[in-house]
Design a protein around this motif. Sequence first.
Motif, mmCIF file in Angstrom:
data_model
loop_
_atom_site.group_PDB
_atom_site.id
_atom_site.type_symbol
_atom_site.label_atom_id
_atom_site.label_comp_id
_atom_site.label_asym_id
_atom_site.label_seq_id
_atom_site.Cartn_x
_atom_site.Cartn_y
_atom_site.Cartn_z
ATOM 1 N N UNK A 153 3.123 70.432 -8.769
ATOM 2 C CA UNK A 153 4.159 69.940 -9.677
ATOM 3 C C UNK A 153 5.190 71.048 -9.825
ATOM 4 N N UNK A 154 6.335 70.765 -10.437
ATOM 5 C CA UNK A 154 7.381 71.771 -10.605
ATOM 6 C C UNK A 154 7.667 72.504 -9.295
ATOM 7 N N UNK A 155 7.929 71.735 -8.263
ATOM 8 C CA UNK A 155 8.301 72.281 -6.952
ATOM 9 C C UNK A 155 7.287 73.285 -6.428
ATOM 10 N N UNK A 156 6.023 73.079 -6.723
ATOM 11 C CA UNK A 156 4.989 73.965 -6.208
ATOM 12 C C UNK A 156 4.713 75.158 -7.094
ATOM 13 N N UNK A 157 5.370 75.240 -8.248
ATOM 14 C CA UNK A 157 5.130 76.364 -9.156
ATOM 15 C C UNK A 157 3.896 76.175 -10.015
ATOM 16 N N UNK A 158 3.257 75.041 -9.904
ATOM 17 C CA UNK A 158 1.977 74.834 -10.577
ATOM 18 C C UNK A 158 1.168 73.818 -9.776
ATOM 19 N N UNK A 159 -0.155 73.907 -9.935
ATOM 20 C CA UNK A 159 -1.049 72.958 -9.257
ATOM 21 C C UNK A 159 -1.761 72.135 -10.308
ATOM 22 N N UNK A 160 -1.793 70.832 -10.128
ATOM 23 C CA UNK A 160 -2.483 69.972 -11.086
ATOM 24 C C UNK A 160 -3.705 69.357 -10.411
ATOM 25 N N UNK A 270 12.092 71.592 -2.075
ATOM 26 C CA UNK A 270 11.710 70.520 -2.987
ATOM 27 C C UNK A 270 12.420 69.222 -2.704
ATOM 28 N N UNK A 287 4.381 79.168 0.453
ATOM 29 C CA UNK A 287 3.092 79.561 -0.126
ATOM 30 C C UNK A 287 1.887 79.029 0.613
#
Lengths: 314, 253
Positions: A153-160, A270, A287
């Motif tokens: 999520x957030x363009x890869x800045x977090x993983x859910x 993104x 990443x």
Amino acid sequence: MFTAINRRSLQQFLLPFQIRFQSTLVRAEHHNNQLTPIAITAASKVGGEITCLEAGTNCAMVADQISKVQGVKKILVAQHDCYKGLLPGDFWKDESPFILGWDIFKQFNFTHFCAGASAFGKNLLPRLSAKLDVATLSDITEVKSQDTFVRTIYAGNALATVKCNEKVKVFTVRGTSFELAAVAGGRAATEQVASPSPVGMSEWLEQSLTKSYRPELTSAKVVVSGGRGLKSGENFKLLYDLTDKMGAAVGDTRAAVDAGYVPNDMQVGQTGKIVAPVKNPFAIMLAQLKTVVLIKEAIKLAFFRLVEYLEHQH
Amino acid sequence: MSRVLVGVKRVIDYAVKIRVKPDHSGVVTDGVKHSMNPFCEIAVEEAVKLKEKKLIKEVVAVSCGPTQVTETIRTALAMGCDRGIHVEVSGKDYEAMGPLQISKIFAALAKKEEASLIILGKQAIDDDCNQTGQMTAALLDWPQGTFASEVTIDGEKVKVVREIDGGLETIKISMPAVLTADLRLNTPRYATLPNIMKAKKKKIANMKPADLGVDMVSRVEVLRVDEPPTRLAGVKVETVDDLVAKLRANGTI
């Protein structure tokens, strides 16, 4: 006496308790008639039976490749002119592939439905899942279990990490997150399915594609990405020379696309193709790819010399 | 002459560096700058341009969420939308809200408002789902023109140039239809001060999902949110020869 309990007989034993055996329908990706079976890999991590759905005007070659993929049990083929487009199965003339998917769902008893997170997959799967009144999980990067998946999520800045409690799990699969399934050892049966009659709401007019013999961006092993620092379309030729030597795919940032150096379908990031999340337009921060090489100064010279070097070596 | 519904979502501003909560339950949103989702801005711009070309009569901006989303609707009104609809969703329902629930709200509103076009952003920059447009079209049985980089209204049909893998594709779909805006569709205008003042007088209607017969139950739960794995520290090399040697040693080439 002890009997070996395999998955099938265990399932039959448990049926009264209403546990469903996983059965996944996959729409397999292909690029220029070359199969890139990533969604099949994701489906195999879910476990259970895999059936592939292929629709197009001329499915024989792709269906043949799919039948050889390890883990695929059956291929449903819908061949009809109503799927006309330049590439078989990828582009449609009207809502037919959607209606086809809907008919298939009503006929069989799938627990999961997935496709690669391509323009086609992203366009089709949410539509189908809304009709089934279930959520879609977009662009998953990991299958933790038959109901738990990881996505960015957030363009890869977090993983859910997400658990899906829907009766049918619908998801699209990020190409670079899974290995390509081996196209060998499989022996799937092919079954023809009827194509629905066209509804006539949408009409496909034309396509303008950039023909490329290079690997497809979202499933390439190596991507070399250039930005606006390359300063011109001509300098991108250096990138092409390099990637030809390496057998890599070429990407570029949105800035370079907007400046007119390269066509829009090569854009990564993104809002372009998601190869791996990109935040800084001037550096390459991929990443999820294994090695990142940043070239900041004297780009032209560095690429030129690298190409020269590789030419020398081979 | 027709009415267009435009969806606008309030998201964390694209320039903000997001932080994951220490308890991994989500991303920190308190006290963080929020604004209209960039793709929604493009959707609003497209709708307002169609109105300025006199191809459509009225643009209605819709947002779902708690009280704060009215700021986002006001921005849409300042950009040129005629009126707004705020569908109130808060608390647990708001946290669990996803494209499936939103699409049900839009489908119900489209019927209620007798809209001929729904224009949404391609995706929201927070959840990156890229689903709401497609789902809304399915629920209404309308055609969809997703990832639109060019939209032309031609009588009762819409010609859409779509951004797809490998290039561009042109389709022609009949109205009513759902369109989702991609980045290159247009460049959104800034709301000027006179327009911001005018927007204060425009009406925003309030309603709840239940008023539209929509059940907000979500069957997807977020178990945890994590930072992406940190990359190992980089190695700096001075010459191209060094780089090639390192890549060779690494097994990359």
